[in-house]
Design an enzyme around this catalytic site. Structure first.
Site, PDB file in Angstrom:
ATOM      1  N   GLN A 107      86.897 -14.573  45.050  1.00 23.81           N
ATOM      2  CA  GLN A 107      87.591 -13.927  43.935  1.00 23.81           C
ATOM      3  C   GLN A 107      87.291 -12.426  43.911  1.00 23.81           C
ATOM      4  OE1 GLN A 107      89.765 -15.587  42.007  1.00 23.81           O
ATOM      5  NE2 GLN A 107      90.217 -13.889  40.640  1.00 23.81           N
ATOM      6  N   ASP A 128      94.368 -17.127  50.455  1.00 23.80           N
ATOM      7  CA  ASP A 128      94.795 -15.932  49.713  1.00 23.80           C
ATOM      8  C   ASP A 128      95.802 -15.115  50.529  1.00 23.80           C
ATOM      9  OD1 ASP A 128      93.811 -15.472  47.153  1.00 23.80           O
ATOM     10  OD2 ASP A 128      91.900 -14.662  47.863  1.00 23.80           O
ATOM     11  N   LYS A 144      91.675 -22.446  38.563  1.00 23.02           N
ATOM     12  CA  LYS A 144      91.970 -22.856  39.942  1.00 23.02           C
ATOM     13  C   LYS A 144      91.304 -24.199  40.245  1.00 23.02           C
ATOM     14  CE  LYS A 144      92.630 -18.102  41.561  1.00 23.02           C
ATOM     15  NZ  LYS A 144      92.108 -16.911  42.249  1.00 23.02           N
TER      16      LYS A 144
HETATM   17  N1  GUN Z   1      91.901 -11.298  41.829  1.00 25.50           N
HETATM   18  C1  GUN Z   1      93.113 -11.204  41.197  1.00 25.50           C
HETATM   19  N2  GUN Z   1      94.037 -11.929  41.856  1.00 25.50           N
HETATM   20  C2  GUN Z   1      93.411 -12.497  42.897  1.00 25.50           C
HETATM   21  C3  GUN Z   1      93.839 -13.370  43.935  1.00 25.50           C
HETATM   22  O1  GUN Z   1      95.019 -13.762  44.014  1.00 25.50           O
HETATM   23  N3  GUN Z   1      92.889 -13.737  44.830  1.00 25.50           N
HETATM   24  C4  GUN Z   1      91.606 -13.297  44.757  1.00 25.50           C
HETATM   25  N4  GUN Z   1      90.758 -13.697  45.696  1.00 25.50           N
HETATM   26  N5  GUN Z   1      91.169 -12.491  43.819  1.00 25.50           N
HETATM   27  C5  GUN Z   1      92.076 -12.101  42.888  1.00 25.50           C
END
Ligand code: GUN
Length: 295
Positions: free
Chosen positions: A97, A120, A53
């Site tokens: 995350q 998100d 990311k």
């Molecule tokens: N863990 C797996 N996919 C995601 C996501 O799209 N966002 C976040 N914050 N954690 C994740």
């Protein structure tokens, strides 16, 4: 039949190139979109996602911050980090995350994120806005990526019966919200099924569009798929494989080769939905920056 392969790598590159142009325009106007990612602990898969990311953000010309906190971080300390990011004018969007360590209540953390920075789309305010079709809501990146793949591949979803396998807050439920709306890439009749659904194969065989996000390697087999269906595989699973250099390989939730014989279109793993997810997170961050400056 041999299915058309929906190439997530190519589509995601296309989106990221377009975003880089948009970011350059915003920067020229005095706003550099900024994304922060918070990771708590050492979960190996999360570390890989978070690194990707940050890298993608910089490549698009955006401001990027990664905040790495030790596994023993308290909930109060994490909430203080969220408060700081909520107040930081350089950060237009951020995410924490998941999964978080067990001693931290994820719901309380998600609730603390300012919904205008919740790229998100997990805050209940954005979940609600999405479900009523508010175009300013942030759409969770993975289902948003699936929808963009369908649109950009010229697949007209109008009137399709979409069956979603998996009811998570990250993929299954927001996928249903997106596919049912009266928008391009929507207008589906939607069924969500899950591990407790009775006679799952009978339900999946009804699907014109089958979206699988159940987290079980090669769970969907050819006999579960209607001939000509569009199959979207959201799964990313490691399975041991002594013949592979690393001792494992990555497979999806769909048994790719046999299902590709039945489907009309299918996403590969890797190189499918996974590539789209990060592109959509960047798109959400650009949306957050635009909305913050009122355009
Ligand atoms: N863990 C797996 N996919 C995601 C996501 O799209 N966002 C976040 N914050 N954690 C994740």
């Amino acid at each position: 039949m041999s299915a058309r392969v929906l190439d997530g790598t190519r589509l995601a590159d296309e989106i990221r190139r377009d975003l880089a142009v948009e970011v350059a325009q915003l920067v020229a106007g005095g706003v550099q979109p900024g994304l922060a990612v918070v990771i708590v602990g050492e979960d190996p898969a999360s570390k890989v996602y978070v690194a990707s990311k940050g890298k993608a953000c910089l490549e698009a010309g955006m401001h990027s911050e990664t905040i790495r906190l030790p596994v023993e971080t308290t909930e109060a300390d994490l909430l203080a980090t969220v408060d700081r990011l909520n107040a930081d004018p350089r950060i237009h969007g951020f995410l924490v995350q998941l999964p978080l360590p067990k001693h931290i209540n994820s719901e309380r953390v998600l609730l603390r994120i300012n919904p205008t920075k919740d790229v998100d789309g997990f805050h209940p305010m954005n979940v609600g806005r999405l479900s009523v079709g508010d175009q300013t809501a942030f759409r969770p990146a993975t289902p948003f990526g699936v929808q963009q793949m369908l649109i950009r591949s010229g697949i007209d979803t109008k009137g399709m019966h979409a069956v979603i396998v998996g009811r998570s807050n990250i993929v299954g439920k927001p996928m249903a919200s997106l596919l049912v709306q009266d928008t391009p890439g929507g207008n589906c009749t939607v069924t969500i099924c899950h591990s407790r659904s009775r006679d799952l194969p009978a339900i999946t065989r009804l699907a014109d569009l089958l979206v699988v996000a159940i987290g079980k390697p090669e769970f969907v087999t050819a006999d579960m798929v209607k001939p000509g269906a569009v199959v979207i595989d959201v799964g990313i699973n490691r399975v041991t494989d002594p013949a592979a250099a690393k001792g494992y390989r990555i497979v999806g939730d769909v048994a790719y080769a046999p299902v590709a014989e039945v489907a009309s279109a299918i996403t590969p793993v890797p190189g499918g939905v996974g590539k789209m997810t990060i592109a959509m997170l960047l798109m959400n961050t650009v949306q957050a920056a635009r909305q913050a400056r009122g355009s």
